[in-house]
Design a protein around this motif. Structure first.
Motif, PDB file in Angstrom:
ATOM      1  N   LEU A  40      77.193 -63.151  10.896  1.00 24.98           N
ATOM      2  CA  LEU A  40      77.727 -61.913  11.455  1.00 24.98           C
ATOM      3  C   LEU A  40      76.671 -61.235  12.317  1.00 24.98           C
ATOM      4  O   LEU A  40      75.461 -61.410  12.105  1.00 24.98           O
ATOM      5  N   PRO A  41      77.092 -60.430  13.279  1.00 23.91           N
ATOM      6  CA  PRO A  41      76.125 -59.748  14.151  1.00 23.91           C
ATOM      7  C   PRO A  41      75.147 -58.852  13.409  1.00 23.91           C
ATOM      8  O   PRO A  41      74.032 -58.622  13.888  1.00 23.91           O
ATOM      9  N   ASP A  42      75.521 -58.324  12.230  1.00 24.32           N
ATOM     10  CA  ASP A  42      74.641 -57.425  11.485  1.00 24.32           C
ATOM     11  C   ASP A  42      73.659 -58.162  10.577  1.00 24.32           C
ATOM     12  O   ASP A  42      72.934 -57.546   9.793  1.00 24.32           O
ATOM     13  N   GLY A  43      73.623 -59.502  10.684  1.00 23.12           N
ATOM     14  CA  GLY A  43      72.670 -60.290   9.916  1.00 23.12           C
ATOM     15  C   GLY A  43      73.197 -60.855   8.616  1.00 23.12           C
ATOM     16  O   GLY A  43      72.524 -61.674   7.976  1.00 23.12           O
ATOM     17  N   ARG A  44      74.389 -60.436   8.196  1.00 27.56           N
ATOM     18  CA  ARG A  44      74.952 -60.977   6.965  1.00 27.56           C
ATOM     19  C   ARG A  44      75.578 -62.360   7.210  1.00 27.56           C
ATOM     20  O   ARG A  44      75.854 -62.746   8.348  1.00 27.56           O
ATOM     21  N   LEU A  45      75.798 -63.066   6.111  1.00 21.72           N
ATOM     22  CA  LEU A  45      76.510 -64.339   6.141  1.00 21.72           C
ATOM     23  C   LEU A  45      77.849 -64.166   5.435  1.00 21.72           C
ATOM     24  O   LEU A  45      77.930 -63.496   4.400  1.00 21.72           O
ATOM     25  N   LEU A  46      78.887 -64.778   5.996  1.00 24.06           N
ATOM     26  CA  LEU A  46      80.221 -64.775   5.402  1.00 24.06           C
ATOM     27  C   LEU A  46      80.572 -66.200   5.008  1.00 24.06           C
ATOM     28  O   LEU A  46      80.545 -67.101   5.852  1.00 24.06           O
ATOM     29  N   ALA A  47      80.886 -66.408   3.739  1.00 20.98           N
ATOM     30  CA  ALA A  47      81.279 -67.729   3.253  1.00 20.98           C
ATOM     31  C   ALA A  47      82.706 -67.679   2.729  1.00 20.98           C
ATOM     32  O   ALA A  47      83.206 -66.622   2.330  1.00 20.98           O
ATOM     33  N   VAL A  48      83.375 -68.829   2.727  1.00 19.78           N
ATOM     34  CA  VAL A  48      84.677 -68.971   2.086  1.00 19.78           C
ATOM     35  C   VAL A  48      84.597 -70.133   1.107  1.00 19.78           C
ATOM     36  O   VAL A  48      83.763 -71.032   1.236  1.00 19.78           O
ATOM     37  N   SER A  49      85.507 -70.113   0.113  1.00 20.43           N
ATOM     38  CA  SER A  49      85.419 -71.099  -0.964  1.00 20.43           C
ATOM     39  C   SER A  49      86.709 -71.883  -1.126  1.00 20.43           C
ATOM     40  O   SER A  49      87.773 -71.494  -0.644  1.00 20.43           O
ATOM     41  N   ASP A  50      86.590 -72.975  -1.886  1.00 15.24           N
ATOM     42  CA  ASP A  50      87.745 -73.820  -2.214  1.00 15.24           C
ATOM     43  C   ASP A  50      88.812 -73.045  -2.974  1.00 15.24           C
ATOM     44  O   ASP A  50      89.971 -73.452  -3.016  1.00 15.24           O
ATOM     45  N   ALA A  51      88.420 -71.948  -3.618  1.00 14.45           N
ATOM     46  CA  ALA A  51      89.344 -71.167  -4.437  1.00 14.45           C
ATOM     47  C   ALA A  51      89.974 -70.016  -3.661  1.00 14.45           C
ATOM     48  O   ALA A  51      90.556 -69.116  -4.261  1.00 14.45           O
ATOM     49  N   GLY A  52      89.843 -70.032  -2.331  1.00 17.45           N
ATOM     50  CA  GLY A  52      90.476 -68.999  -1.528  1.00 17.45           C
ATOM     51  C   GLY A  52      89.801 -67.643  -1.649  1.00 17.45           C
ATOM     52  O   GLY A  52      90.467 -66.611  -1.626  1.00 17.45           O
ATOM     53  N   GLN A  53      88.478 -67.638  -1.759  1.00 17.95           N
ATOM     54  CA  GLN A  53      87.742 -66.394  -1.831  1.00 17.95           C
ATOM     55  C   GLN A  53      86.733 -66.310  -0.693  1.00 17.95           C
ATOM     56  O   GLN A  53      86.309 -67.319  -0.128  1.00 17.95           O
ATOM     57  N   TRP A  54      86.328 -65.081  -0.368  1.00 14.27           N
ATOM     58  CA  TRP A  54      85.270 -64.856   0.600  1.00 14.27           C
ATOM     59  C   TRP A  54      84.060 -64.273  -0.115  1.00 14.27           C
ATOM     60  O   TRP A  54      84.175 -63.625  -1.156  1.00 14.27           O
ATOM     61  N   LEU A  55      82.889 -64.523   0.459  1.00 18.75           N
ATOM     62  CA  LEU A  55      81.633 -64.008  -0.079  1.00 18.75           C
ATOM     63  C   LEU A  55      80.784 -63.505   1.078  1.00 18.75           C
ATOM     64  O   LEU A  55      80.555 -64.229   2.044  1.00 18.75           O
ATOM     65  N   LEU A  56      80.340 -62.257   0.984  1.00 20.53           N
ATOM     66  CA  LEU A  56      79.404 -61.687   1.942  1.00 20.53           C
ATOM     67  C   LEU A  56      78.041 -61.546   1.272  1.00 20.53           C
ATOM     68  O   LEU A  56      77.957 -61.147   0.107  1.00 20.53           O
ATOM     69  N   MET A  57      76.977 -61.880   2.003  1.00 26.85           N
ATOM     70  CA  MET A  57      75.628 -61.708   1.473  1.00 26.85           C
ATOM     71  C   MET A  57      74.660 -61.580   2.641  1.00 26.85           C
ATOM     72  O   MET A  57      74.926 -62.068   3.746  1.00 26.85           O
TER      73      MET A  57
END
Length: 332
Positions: free
Chosen positions: A85-102
Protein backbone atom coordinates in the motif's frame (compact mmCIF):
# COMPACT_ATOMS: atom_id res chain seq x y z
CA UNK A 1 20.13 -61.39 4.66
CA UNK A 2 21.57 -58.35 2.87
CA UNK A 3 19.01 -58.71 0.07
CA UNK A 4 16.22 -58.91 2.66
CA UNK A 5 17.49 -55.76 4.41
CA UNK A 6 17.72 -53.93 1.08
CA UNK A 7 14.16 -54.95 0.20
CA UNK A 8 12.88 -53.73 3.58
CA UNK A 9 14.65 -50.38 3.15
CA UNK A 10 13.20 -50.01 -0.34
CA UNK A 11 9.68 -50.69 0.98
CA UNK A 12 10.17 -48.20 3.83
CA UNK A 13 11.38 -45.56 1.39
CA UNK A 14 8.42 -46.21 -0.89
CA UNK A 15 6.00 -45.98 2.05
CA UNK A 16 7.56 -42.67 3.15
CA UNK A 17 7.24 -41.26 -0.37
CA UNK A 18 3.62 -42.39 -0.60
CA UNK A 19 2.80 -40.77 2.75
CA UNK A 20 4.50 -37.52 1.69
CA UNK A 21 2.63 -37.57 -1.61
CA UNK A 22 -0.70 -38.19 0.11
CA UNK A 23 -0.08 -35.32 2.52
CA UNK A 24 0.75 -32.91 -0.33
CA UNK A 25 -2.35 -34.01 -2.25
CA UNK A 26 -4.52 -33.41 0.81
CA UNK A 27 -2.99 -29.97 1.36
CA UNK A 28 -3.45 -29.00 -2.30
CA UNK A 29 -6.83 -30.58 -3.08
CA UNK A 30 -8.82 -30.25 0.14
CA UNK A 31 -11.69 -27.77 0.03
CA UNK A 32 -10.99 -24.28 1.39
CA UNK A 33 -11.27 -23.93 5.13
CA UNK A 34 -14.71 -22.66 6.06
CA UNK A 35 -15.08 -20.00 8.74
CA UNK A 36 -18.84 -19.70 9.05
CA UNK A 37 -20.11 -16.12 9.36
CA UNK A 38 -17.96 -13.32 8.04
CA UNK A 39 -15.23 -12.30 10.49
CA UNK A 40 -15.50 -8.69 11.66
CA UNK A 41 -12.42 -6.47 11.42
CA UNK A 42 -10.29 -6.67 14.57
CA UNK A 43 -6.76 -6.07 15.80
CA UNK A 44 -4.53 -9.14 15.88
CA UNK A 45 -1.35 -9.77 17.87
CA UNK A 46 1.44 -11.23 15.72
CA UNK A 47 4.70 -12.62 17.05
CA UNK A 48 7.59 -12.04 14.63
CA UNK A 49 10.66 -14.24 15.14
CA UNK A 50 13.78 -13.16 13.19
CA UNK A 51 15.38 -15.89 11.10
CA UNK A 52 19.01 -16.30 10.01
CA UNK A 53 20.31 -15.40 6.58
CA UNK A 54 20.03 -11.61 6.59
CA UNK A 55 22.71 -10.09 4.36
CA UNK A 56 23.21 -13.17 2.20
CA UNK A 57 22.86 -12.91 -1.57
CA UNK A 58 21.51 -15.14 -4.30
CA UNK A 59 22.00 -14.12 -7.95
CA UNK A 60 22.58 -10.50 -6.97
CA UNK A 61 19.52 -10.22 -4.69
CA UNK A 62 20.08 -9.59 -0.98
CA UNK A 63 17.98 -10.93 1.89
CA UNK A 64 17.20 -7.86 4.01
CA UNK A 65 15.45 -9.67 6.83
CA UNK A 66 13.24 -12.72 7.32
CA UNK A 67 10.57 -13.40 9.94
CA UNK A 68 8.48 -16.33 11.08
CA UNK A 69 5.02 -14.92 11.89
CA UNK A 70 2.64 -16.54 14.37
CA UNK A 71 -0.58 -15.61 16.14
CA UNK A 72 -3.06 -17.15 18.55
CA UNK A 73 -5.89 -15.76 16.43
CA UNK A 74 -7.68 -18.82 14.98
CA UNK A 75 -8.07 -17.13 11.60
CA UNK A 76 -4.39 -16.35 11.13
CA UNK A 77 -2.53 -18.25 8.40
CA UNK A 78 -3.03 -19.51 4.88
CA UNK A 79 -1.66 -16.28 3.37
CA UNK A 80 -1.72 -16.63 -0.40
CA UNK A 81 -1.56 -13.12 -1.86
CA UNK A 82 0.27 -9.92 -0.94
CA UNK A 83 0.09 -6.27 -2.01
CA UNK A 84 1.96 -3.13 -0.95
CA UNK A 85 0.00 0.00 0.00
CA UNK A 86 1.15 3.59 -0.54
CA UNK A 87 1.27 4.18 3.25
CA UNK A 88 3.85 1.40 3.71
CA UNK A 89 1.51 -1.31 4.97
CA UNK A 90 1.13 -4.75 3.43
CA UNK A 91 -2.26 -6.27 2.58
CA UNK A 92 -2.54 -10.06 2.46
CA UNK A 93 -5.43 -12.40 1.65
CA UNK A 94 -5.85 -16.00 2.77
CA UNK A 95 -7.24 -19.34 1.64
CA UNK A 96 -10.00 -18.85 4.22
CA UNK A 97 -11.34 -15.68 2.61
CA UNK A 98 -9.79 -13.25 5.06
CA UNK A 99 -7.66 -10.13 4.71
CA UNK A 100 -4.71 -9.12 6.88
CA UNK A 101 -3.15 -5.67 7.16
CA UNK A 102 0.27 -5.20 8.77
CA UNK A 103 3.08 -2.69 8.75
CA UNK A 104 6.65 -3.97 8.30
CA UNK A 105 9.15 -2.62 10.81
CA UNK A 106 12.43 -1.87 9.04
CA UNK A 107 15.55 -0.80 10.91
CA UNK A 108 18.80 -0.09 9.13
CA UNK A 109 17.29 -1.44 5.93
CA UNK A 110 16.46 -4.80 7.55
CA UNK A 111 13.02 -6.26 8.33
CA UNK A 112 12.85 -6.80 12.11
CA UNK A 113 9.13 -7.05 12.87
CA UNK A 114 5.54 -6.16 12.00
CA UNK A 115 3.08 -3.88 13.76
CA UNK A 116 -0.42 -2.39 13.47
CA UNK A 117 -1.89 -5.76 12.40
CA UNK A 118 -5.61 -6.18 11.87
CA UNK A 119 -7.69 -8.71 9.99
CA UNK A 120 -11.22 -9.47 8.90
CA UNK A 121 -13.34 -11.42 6.46
CA UNK A 122 -13.65 -10.63 2.76
CA UNK A 123 -17.30 -9.73 2.15
CA UNK A 124 -18.99 -12.18 -0.21
CA UNK A 125 -21.13 -10.77 -3.03
CA UNK A 126 -24.93 -11.10 -2.79
CA UNK A 127 -25.78 -14.79 -3.10
CA UNK A 128 -22.16 -15.81 -2.60
CA UNK A 129 -21.16 -18.60 -0.25
CA UNK A 130 -18.19 -18.73 2.12
CA UNK A 131 -16.78 -21.83 0.42
CA UNK A 132 -16.45 -19.76 -2.75
CA UNK A 133 -14.07 -17.33 -1.02
CA UNK A 134 -10.72 -19.10 -1.51
CA UNK A 135 -8.70 -15.93 -2.15
CA UNK A 136 -5.30 -16.42 -3.79
CA UNK A 137 -4.02 -13.04 -5.04
CA UNK A 138 -4.58 -9.37 -4.28
CA UNK A 139 -3.73 -6.03 -5.87
CA UNK A 140 -4.69 -2.44 -5.03
CA UNK A 141 -5.36 -0.11 -7.96
CA UNK A 142 -4.40 3.59 -7.97
CA UNK A 143 -8.04 4.53 -7.30
CA UNK A 144 -7.87 2.70 -3.96
CA UNK A 145 -9.92 -0.35 -4.90
CA UNK A 146 -8.87 -3.85 -3.88
CA UNK A 147 -8.76 -6.57 -6.55
CA UNK A 148 -8.90 -10.16 -5.29
CA UNK A 149 -8.51 -13.37 -7.32
CA UNK A 150 -10.40 -16.47 -6.15
CA UNK A 151 -10.05 -20.19 -6.83
CA UNK A 152 -12.72 -22.89 -6.95
CA UNK A 153 -15.05 -20.52 -8.80
CA UNK A 154 -12.40 -18.60 -10.72
CA UNK A 155 -13.15 -14.91 -10.77
CA UNK A 156 -11.86 -11.52 -9.71
CA UNK A 157 -13.86 -9.46 -7.23
CA UNK A 158 -13.21 -5.73 -6.99
CA UNK A 159 -13.81 -4.19 -3.57
CA UNK A 160 -14.37 -0.62 -2.53
CA UNK A 161 -11.47 0.59 -0.41
CA UNK A 162 -8.74 -0.84 1.81
CA UNK A 163 -9.42 -2.92 3.80
CA UNK A 164 -11.97 -4.45 1.42
CA UNK A 165 -15.43 -3.20 2.45
CA UNK A 166 -17.89 -4.38 -0.18
CA UNK A 167 -17.63 -5.92 -3.67
CA UNK A 168 -18.53 -3.38 -6.35
CA UNK A 169 -17.66 -5.34 -9.50
CA UNK A 170 -16.69 -8.80 -10.70
CA UNK A 171 -14.75 -10.16 -13.65
CA UNK A 172 -15.25 -13.59 -15.16
CA UNK A 173 -13.24 -14.77 -18.16
CA UNK A 174 -13.95 -17.80 -20.32
CA UNK A 175 -10.34 -19.12 -20.37
CA UNK A 176 -10.46 -19.42 -16.58
CA UNK A 177 -13.25 -22.01 -16.85
CA UNK A 178 -10.60 -24.51 -17.98
CA UNK A 179 -8.43 -24.04 -14.91
CA UNK A 180 -8.29 -26.76 -12.25
CA UNK A 181 -10.54 -26.01 -9.25
CA UNK A 182 -7.58 -25.74 -6.88
CA UNK A 183 -5.02 -24.60 -9.45
CA UNK A 184 -6.52 -21.41 -10.80
CA UNK A 185 -5.79 -17.69 -10.57
CA UNK A 186 -2.87 -17.61 -8.17
CA UNK A 187 -1.18 -14.66 -9.90
CA UNK A 188 -2.75 -11.25 -10.51
CA UNK A 189 -0.81 -8.18 -11.67
CA UNK A 190 -2.06 -4.67 -12.40
CA UNK A 191 0.24 -2.80 -14.78
CA UNK A 192 0.92 0.96 -14.57
CA UNK A 193 -1.17 1.68 -17.69
CA UNK A 194 -4.20 -0.17 -16.27
CA UNK A 195 -3.61 -3.48 -18.05
CA UNK A 196 -4.23 -6.72 -16.13
CA UNK A 197 -2.44 -10.07 -16.15
CA UNK A 198 -4.14 -13.11 -14.57
CA UNK A 199 -2.35 -16.45 -14.51
CA UNK A 200 -3.20 -19.93 -13.17
CA UNK A 201 -0.98 -21.83 -10.79
CA UNK A 202 -0.57 -24.96 -12.90
CA UNK A 203 0.78 -25.38 -16.40
CA UNK A 204 -0.92 -27.37 -19.14
CA UNK A 205 1.36 -28.94 -21.74
CA UNK A 206 4.22 -26.85 -20.39
CA UNK A 207 2.51 -23.45 -20.45
CA UNK A 208 0.28 -21.45 -18.12
CA UNK A 209 -2.87 -20.47 -20.00
CA UNK A 210 -3.92 -17.11 -18.65
CA UNK A 211 -5.76 -13.89 -19.39
CA UNK A 212 -4.43 -10.49 -20.45
CA UNK A 213 -6.54 -7.33 -20.56
CA UNK A 214 -4.79 -4.41 -22.23
CA UNK A 215 -5.08 -0.74 -21.29
CA UNK A 216 -7.95 -0.31 -23.77
CA UNK A 217 -9.96 -3.06 -22.06
CA UNK A 218 -9.49 -5.73 -24.73
CA UNK A 219 -9.17 -9.20 -23.17
CA UNK A 220 -7.38 -12.13 -24.81
CA UNK A 221 -6.10 -15.59 -23.93
CA UNK A 222 -2.34 -15.87 -23.52
CA UNK A 223 0.24 -18.50 -22.67
CA UNK A 224 3.25 -18.05 -20.43
CA UNK A 225 6.04 -20.60 -20.50
CA UNK A 226 7.02 -20.76 -16.84
CA UNK A 227 9.87 -22.53 -15.07
CA UNK A 228 9.90 -26.34 -15.47
CA UNK A 229 8.75 -28.13 -12.34
CA UNK A 230 7.44 -24.95 -10.69
CA UNK A 231 3.96 -23.50 -10.19
CA UNK A 232 3.26 -19.78 -10.54
CA UNK A 233 2.00 -18.35 -7.26
CA UNK A 234 2.03 -14.57 -7.72
CA UNK A 235 2.85 -11.73 -10.11
CA UNK A 236 3.66 -8.06 -9.67
CA UNK A 237 4.53 -5.34 -12.17
CA UNK A 238 8.19 -4.41 -11.86
CA UNK A 239 7.58 -1.45 -14.16
CA UNK A 240 5.67 -0.77 -17.37
CA UNK A 241 7.86 -3.16 -19.33
CA UNK A 242 8.35 -6.18 -17.06
CA UNK A 243 6.32 -8.38 -14.72
CA UNK A 244 7.98 -10.28 -11.89
CA UNK A 245 6.68 -13.81 -11.28
CA UNK A 246 6.95 -15.80 -8.05
CA UNK A 247 7.21 -19.57 -8.45
CA UNK A 248 7.20 -22.40 -5.94
CA UNK A 249 7.92 -26.10 -5.90
CA UNK A 250 6.30 -27.83 -2.93
CA UNK A 251 6.16 -31.61 -3.04
CA UNK A 252 6.54 -32.62 0.60
CA UNK A 253 9.98 -33.96 -0.25
CA UNK A 254 11.33 -30.86 -2.00
CA UNK A 255 10.57 -27.21 -1.26
CA UNK A 256 11.90 -24.46 -3.52
CA UNK A 257 10.99 -20.98 -4.72
CA UNK A 258 12.08 -18.88 -7.68
CA UNK A 259 11.64 -15.49 -9.30
CA UNK A 260 11.44 -14.80 -13.01
CA UNK A 261 10.66 -11.95 -15.41
CA UNK A 262 8.39 -11.71 -18.42
CA UNK A 263 8.22 -8.87 -20.94
CA UNK A 264 4.97 -6.93 -21.11
CA UNK A 265 5.56 -6.23 -24.81
CA UNK A 266 5.16 -9.96 -25.54
CA UNK A 267 1.72 -10.25 -23.93
CA UNK A 268 -0.43 -8.69 -26.72
CA UNK A 269 0.99 -11.26 -29.13
CA UNK A 270 -0.48 -14.04 -26.98
CA UNK A 271 2.65 -15.68 -25.55
CA UNK A 272 5.55 -14.87 -23.26
CA UNK A 273 8.44 -16.79 -21.76
CA UNK A 274 9.65 -16.45 -18.18
CA UNK A 275 13.34 -15.65 -17.78
CA UNK A 276 14.80 -17.13 -14.57
CA UNK A 277 16.11 -14.55 -12.12
CA UNK A 278 16.93 -16.49 -8.95
CA UNK A 279 16.06 -19.66 -7.03
CA UNK A 280 16.36 -20.86 -3.44
CA UNK A 281 15.54 -24.06 -1.53
CA UNK A 282 16.12 -25.83 1.76
CA UNK A 283 19.87 -25.92 1.12
CA UNK A 284 20.07 -22.15 0.58
CA UNK A 285 20.87 -19.46 3.13
CA UNK A 286 17.38 -17.97 2.77
CA UNK A 287 14.41 -19.38 4.72
CA UNK A 288 11.93 -21.35 2.62
CA UNK A 289 8.39 -22.68 2.88
CA UNK A 290 5.38 -22.67 0.57
CA UNK A 291 6.07 -19.21 -0.91
CA UNK A 292 2.86 -17.78 -2.40
CA UNK A 293 2.59 -13.98 -2.19
CA UNK A 294 4.78 -11.14 -3.46
CA UNK A 295 4.54 -7.34 -3.12
CA UNK A 296 6.89 -4.73 -4.57
CA UNK A 297 7.95 -1.39 -3.09
CA UNK A 298 10.59 1.07 -4.27
CA UNK A 299 13.14 2.69 -2.02
CA UNK A 300 15.39 5.33 -3.63
CA UNK A 301 14.36 3.85 -6.97
CA UNK A 302 15.53 0.36 -6.06
CA UNK A 303 12.96 -2.46 -6.08
CA UNK A 304 12.39 -4.24 -2.79
CA UNK A 305 10.24 -7.36 -2.77
CA UNK A 306 8.28 -8.78 0.16
CA UNK A 307 7.48 -12.49 -0.12
CA UNK A 308 5.08 -14.38 2.15
CA UNK A 309 4.44 -18.10 2.56
CA UNK A 310 1.17 -20.03 2.91
CA UNK A 311 1.27 -22.41 5.88
CA UNK A 312 -1.95 -24.12 4.75
CA UNK A 313 -3.12 -23.83 8.39
CA UNK A 314 -0.73 -26.70 9.13
CA UNK A 315 1.46 -27.00 12.21
CA UNK A 316 4.09 -28.60 9.99
CA UNK A 317 4.59 -25.34 8.09
CA UNK A 318 5.35 -21.71 8.86
CA UNK A 319 4.15 -18.27 7.80
CA UNK A 320 7.34 -16.57 6.59
CA UNK A 321 7.79 -12.96 5.54
CA UNK A 322 10.97 -12.16 3.60
CA UNK A 323 12.32 -8.79 2.43
CA UNK A 324 14.47 -9.01 -0.70
CA UNK A 325 16.56 -6.21 -2.16
CA UNK A 326 16.55 -6.96 -5.87
CA UNK A 327 19.64 -6.38 -8.03
CA UNK A 328 20.47 -2.72 -8.68
CA UNK A 329 20.30 -3.40 -12.43
CA UNK A 330 16.52 -3.83 -12.09
CA UNK A 331 15.94 -0.12 -11.43
CA UNK A 332 13.70 1.76 -13.87
Amino acid sequence: MRRQQTAILEWLLLAALLLAGAWVLWIQLRPPRGLGPQIAAHAVAITATPLPGTGTRISGARLAGALALASDDPGFGGLSGLAALPDGRLLAVSDAGQWLLMRPVVQGGALVGVTDAEMGGLPAPPGGEKYDMDSEAVQVSPDGRTWVSFEQQHRILIYDGVPPRRPVAARWHTPAMRWAPNGGGEALALLPDGALLWLPEHAQAGVHRGVFTDAAGQTSSITVAGLPGFAITDAVALDGARVLLLHRRFTGVETAAALSLIDVAALPSGSATARPLLRWDRNSAWPIDNMEGAALVREAGRPVLYVVSDDNFSRAQRTLLLRLELPAGMKN
